[in-house]
Design an enzyme around this catalytic site. Structure first.
Site, PDB file in Angstrom:
ATOM      1  N   SER A  93      -3.266   1.838   1.047  1.00  0.00           N
ATOM      2  CA  SER A  93      -4.581   1.580   0.441  1.00  0.00           C
ATOM      3  C   SER A  93      -5.086   2.732  -0.420  1.00  0.00           C
ATOM      4  O   SER A  93      -6.028   2.550  -1.195  1.00  0.00           O
ATOM      5  CB  SER A  93      -5.611   1.266   1.526  1.00  0.00           C
ATOM      6  N   LYS A 113     -10.375   6.735   3.242  1.00  0.00           N
ATOM      7  CA  LYS A 113     -10.871   6.088   2.021  1.00  0.00           C
ATOM      8  C   LYS A 113     -11.588   7.131   1.167  1.00  0.00           C
ATOM      9  O   LYS A 113     -11.867   8.239   1.594  1.00  0.00           O
ATOM     10  CB  LYS A 113     -11.839   4.947   2.342  1.00  0.00           C
TER      11      LYS A 113
END
Length: 246
Positions: free
Chosen positions: A47, A89
């Site tokens: 990701s 993230k």
């Protein structure tokens, strides 16, 4: 003359011993310092590609969530996202910001279009198009650098918190990818007009201390063999007299 050589040798041995002792202190101290301020993580998903690939090993500086800035890549724990597992993230908006996507293919924060050079070449931000979100105070809005498949704030927009994460959930900020050795993360200058960026942690200083310690240990340890070899070369050759001469 011989006494001076022996005296100099003793001084050299003492200096060598001090160098080794100091080197060991620096070498071991550097590792202890690093262990106190950094935590290693292995990123299990793609990701954050291409910044961090699946399986990469990163070092994350332990920080308080209140010290996080836009553009930081952080490690956090939020049970509404993933139970009992850290998530990595990028913070794109902090408390009080309004974030949306997209304008001319770019993420916007407080109405400003953000340049994101860390995205894969040719990847428009708009592939994760989402409506405007105002981030509550004390919370963060986070996206993956791989916008198409990342389960980030956009996947939780229907939650009560509109996909935002509490600052207290942040445990660390990623400074570098150490395996494979990609080095320090590039500074996200696209966010700079909105406010100050985070300063990197002391990783470079930690590495400098460890390397300096290793050099001192090696240099100090090498003194003995080098001094012996030099001493042998500097000794005058033994005299021999012809037979019968007295």
């Amino acid at each position: 003359m011989g006494e001076r050589i022996r005296g100099g040798g003793k001084v050299g041995q003492r200096v060598s011993g001090l160098a080794v002792a100091l080197g060991m202190v620096l070498f071991l101290g550097g590792f202890v310092w690093g262990a106190v301020v950094y935590r290693p993580y292995t990123v299990p998903t793609p990701s954050m590609t291409p910044t961090i690939d699946v399986g990469d090993r990163v070092l994350a500086h332990r920080v308080d969530g209140g010290d996080v800035r836009r553009g930081d890549v952080v490690v956090f724990n939020d049970k509404s996202w993933v139970s009992n597992a850290p998530v990595v993230k990028r913070v794109v908006a902090v408390g009080g910001d309004t974030v949306a996507c997209c304008t001319h293919g770019k993420l916007t924060v407080n109405g400003k279009q953000i340049d994101e050079p860390y995205l894969a070449a040719g990847t428009p931000a708009e592939i994760m198009n989402f409506p405007k979100v105002t981030v509550p105070k004390g919370r963060l809005f986070l996206l993956g650098d791989e916008r198409q498949g990342s389960l980030d704030s956009t996947a939780h927009l229907t939650d009560a918190a509109r996909g935002t994460v509490d600052e207290s959930a942040v445990t660390a900020r990623v400074d570098a990818v150490v395996w494979p050795m990609k080095g320090m993360l590039a500074r996200p200058t696209g966010f700079e007009p909105l406010g100050a960026l985070s300063e990197p942690g002391p990783l470079r200083s930690v590495v400098t201390v460890i390397v300096a310690g290793a050099v001192l240990v090696l240099a100090g340890g090498a003194y003995g063999p080098i001094a012996k070899r030099a001493s042998r070369r500097s000794r005058p050759a033994a005299r021999t007299e012809p037979a019968g001469v007295r």
